[in-house]
Design an enzyme around this catalytic site. Sequence first.
Site, PDB file in Angstrom:
ATOM      1  N   LYS A  97       0.861  -1.186   0.000  1.00 11.46           N
ATOM      2  CA  LYS A  97       0.000   0.000   0.000  1.00 11.46           C
ATOM      3  C   LYS A  97       0.895   1.234   0.000  1.00 11.46           C
ATOM      4  CE  LYS A  97      -1.532   3.076   2.427  1.00 11.46           C
ATOM      5  NZ  LYS A  97      -1.551   4.155   1.460  1.00 11.46           N
ATOM      6  N   GLU A 140       9.361   1.259  10.796  1.00 14.09           N
ATOM      7  CA  GLU A 140      10.411   2.246  10.494  1.00 14.09           C
ATOM      8  C   GLU A 140       9.732   3.606  10.575  1.00 14.09           C
ATOM      9  OE1 GLU A 140      13.549   1.610  10.102  1.00 14.09           O
ATOM     10  OE2 GLU A 140      13.464  -0.557   9.916  1.00 14.09           O
ATOM     11  N   CYS A 150      13.732  10.733   6.780  1.00 12.35           N
ATOM     12  CA  CYS A 150      13.696  10.361   8.208  1.00 12.35           C
ATOM     13  C   CYS A 150      15.082  10.517   8.815  1.00 12.35           C
ATOM     14  CB  CYS A 150      13.198   8.932   8.361  1.00 12.35           C
ATOM     15  SG  CYS A 150      14.128   7.780   7.338  1.00 12.35           S
TER      16      CYS A 150
HETATM   17  P1  NAD Z   1       2.496   8.822   7.151  1.00 12.08           P
HETATM   18  O1  NAD Z   1       2.670   8.088   8.433  1.00 12.08           O
HETATM   19  O2  NAD Z   1       1.521   9.917   7.087  1.00 12.08           O
HETATM   20  O3  NAD Z   1       2.066   7.794   6.003  1.00 12.08           O
HETATM   21  C1  NAD Z   1       2.804   6.615   5.744  1.00 12.08           C
HETATM   22  C2  NAD Z   1       1.905   5.594   5.059  1.00 12.08           C
HETATM   23  O4  NAD Z   1       0.859   5.236   5.959  1.00 12.08           O
HETATM   24  C3  NAD Z   1       1.220   6.120   3.799  1.00 12.08           C
HETATM   25  O5  NAD Z   1       1.117   5.058   2.876  1.00 12.08           O
HETATM   26  C4  NAD Z   1      -0.157   6.522   4.294  1.00 12.08           C
HETATM   27  O6  NAD Z   1      -1.144   6.485   3.300  1.00 12.08           O
HETATM   28  C5  NAD Z   1      -0.403   5.440   5.339  1.00 12.08           C
HETATM   29  N1  NAD Z   1      -1.365   5.823   6.382  1.00 12.08           N
HETATM   30  C6  NAD Z   1      -1.632   7.060   6.861  1.00 12.08           C
HETATM   31  N2  NAD Z   1      -2.563   6.983   7.837  1.00 12.08           N
HETATM   32  C7  NAD Z   1      -2.876   5.676   7.973  1.00 12.08           C
HETATM   33  C8  NAD Z   1      -3.757   4.954   8.814  1.00 12.08           C
HETATM   34  N3  NAD Z   1      -4.512   5.556   9.727  1.00 12.08           N
HETATM   35  N4  NAD Z   1      -3.811   3.615   8.698  1.00 12.08           N
HETATM   36  C9  NAD Z   1      -3.040   2.994   7.803  1.00 12.08           C
HETATM   37  N5  NAD Z   1      -2.180   3.596   6.969  1.00 12.08           N
HETATM   38  C10 NAD Z   1      -2.104   4.927   7.047  1.00 12.08           C
HETATM   39  O7  NAD Z   1       3.963   9.276   6.702  1.00 12.08           O
HETATM   40  P2  NAD Z   1       4.385  10.131   5.423  1.00 12.08           P
HETATM   41  O8  NAD Z   1       3.984  11.542   5.637  1.00 12.08           O
HETATM   42  O9  NAD Z   1       3.979   9.438   4.169  1.00 12.08           O
HETATM   43  O10 NAD Z   1       5.984   9.992   5.505  1.00 12.08           O
HETATM   44  C11 NAD Z   1       6.759  10.762   6.324  1.00 12.08           C
HETATM   45  C12 NAD Z   1       7.101  10.038   7.612  1.00 12.08           C
HETATM   46  O11 NAD Z   1       7.724   8.786   7.305  1.00 12.08           O
HETATM   47  C13 NAD Z   1       8.124  10.801   8.431  1.00 12.08           C
HETATM   48  O12 NAD Z   1       7.753  10.748   9.780  1.00 12.08           O
HETATM   49  C14 NAD Z   1       9.424  10.021   8.198  1.00 12.08           C
HETATM   50  O13 NAD Z   1      10.377  10.135   9.218  1.00 12.08           O
HETATM   51  C15 NAD Z   1       8.910   8.637   8.089  1.00 12.08           C
HETATM   52  N6  NAD Z   1       9.895   7.781   7.403  1.00 12.08           N
HETATM   53  C16 NAD Z   1      10.608   6.905   8.137  1.00 12.08           C
HETATM   54  C17 NAD Z   1      11.574   6.126   7.519  1.00 12.08           C
HETATM   55  C18 NAD Z   1      12.383   5.124   8.292  1.00 12.08           C
HETATM   56  O14 NAD Z   1      13.001   4.285   7.662  1.00 12.08           O
HETATM   57  N7  NAD Z   1      12.417   5.186   9.613  1.00 12.08           N
HETATM   58  C19 NAD Z   1      11.797   6.262   6.138  1.00 12.08           C
HETATM   59  C20 NAD Z   1      11.041   7.172   5.427  1.00 12.08           C
HETATM   60  C21 NAD Z   1      10.081   7.940   6.060  1.00 12.08           C
END
Ligand code: NAD
Length: 478
Positions: free
Chosen positions: A176, A252, A286
């Site tokens: 997803k 992550e 991140c």
């Molecule tokens: P997000 O948490 O908003 O979304 C991530 C994913 O989760 C997306 O596919 C989104 O559609 C889905 N999602 C959102 N709400 C959901 C819910 N209630 N239930 C299920 N799925 C849901 O994050 P983002 O804005 O897409 O990405 C940025 C974040 O990701 C930052 O906090 C960044 O640090 C983190 N990140 C972490 C790593 C790592 O390896 N630690 C790598 C890249 C990004």
Amino acid sequence: MLNLMLIRNQLYIDGKWVDGNGKVPVFDPSNGEVITEVATAGDSECDAAVAAAHKAFPAWAKTAPRVRAEILRKAFELMIAESENIAKLISMENGKVLSDAKGEVAYAAEFFRWFSEEAVRIAGDFRHAPSGDKRILVTHQPIGVSLLITPWNFPAGMATRKIGPALAAGCTVILKPAIETPLTALAIVDILERAGVPQGVVNVVMPTPAGPAVSKMLHDSRVVNLSFTGSTEVGRVLLKEASDRVIRCSMELGGNAPFIVLEDADIDEAVKGLMLAKMRNGGAACTAANRIYVSRKISQKFTESFSKAMGALKMAPGMSEGAQLGASVSVKERNKIAELVDAAVKSGGKIEVGGKVPDGIGAFYPATVLTVEKSNEILKHEIFGPVAPIVEFDSDHEAIELANESEFGLISYVYSKDVKRAIQVSEALQSGMVAINRGLISDPAAPFGGVKQSGLGREGGFDGIHEFLETKYLGIEI
Ligand code: NAD
């Protein structure tokens, strides 16, 4: 320009490209224009994806590791051969500059190569029990149907970092991707299909909103594993959802990386390193350095030199000639960055360079350097943009204390010419990774992951495949 005919915009379920229950637009954040519309998934499409992955699992788990390895290797080769187009697609839907997008494609493809090599090296263990009359046999088996959820900031890298080990281990998956950047994920799945991934092994759905559909899949007994990359906020929600069925979780999550420059650091090298650690992906990583701690003895010189480098960056649409800083993924994300800077200034922060939303279209925010007190609220937030707050410190001990004052613990950076001192500081830092005199250490061959609220588990390296394997112990009487 990208050949738009190459863009996939449907769901991929059970080896077929299918329409869903509706469509949503995908935008180019550098100009707000619609690139294409992409299919969304309703309950029946998500259910079909789970059913397909469940049906395909027994045969894929039994497929010879060598065969699984060769499919992944072929996917690596196709991805490299098509890297120009994939990079353009990433730049177009995410906003990052083309050079960053090219770097991401190379990084992402490498997960297919690395895990093609790991697929044939899943080791077990055979031991004598201490009693002498028994034997302990330890083996690793694929967990089963895995739900993979990825963010928008690395639409290729975050997908292959999960699909690579899952397929190598013998798991089948439902991916997803983030709805802001689904086209890259679909392009990667197109490559996997051409590389010979059998029907049902990889499925992609884009339910909108994500929450209810993901919750339903996590409560489906056919789904046994969740691998999530995204914000800590959403990670917490999913951990609670997954607890109902005690599903295995790999998380992550967010970061808020400290970047420590000790007084004996090579200032030019530290500035170069910070430009990478802060500005790769326009700061939307991140791993991005978000809290810059600099020894008071060198802070003036460091801040001047860093501000000059930041001020010289060319901000322009990601695919335009010479662009070094592209757009954020959306105006909403850009506005969050602007609000953080404005609040930091209100509480005493001083802008050294940047700090003003530019006129005109596109989700742009300029490279910005602030000097702030250690109590400034901006230091508590994951900025996710091209903004670097600098704080002075007086001793190594104080730098460590400030760095550890965070709920996050993904990565830290340390600059010092004295390796012994740098290692001592690194060992005291609460983070899953530490970069010493380097601004970028992400490597498919190394374990990536955080401590504290930055997550659970590791991706890449020798550990990554174990997120998709279950350990089984067979006790034998001799
Ligand atoms: P997000 O948490 O908003 O979304 C991530 C994913 O989760 C997306 O596919 C989104 O559609 C889905 N999602 C959102 N709400 C959901 C819910 N209630 N239930 C299920 N799925 C849901 O994050 P983002 O804005 O897409 O990405 C940025 C974040 O990701 C930052 O906090 C960044 O640090 C983190 N990140 C972490 C790593 C790592 O390896 N630690 C790598 C890249 C990004």
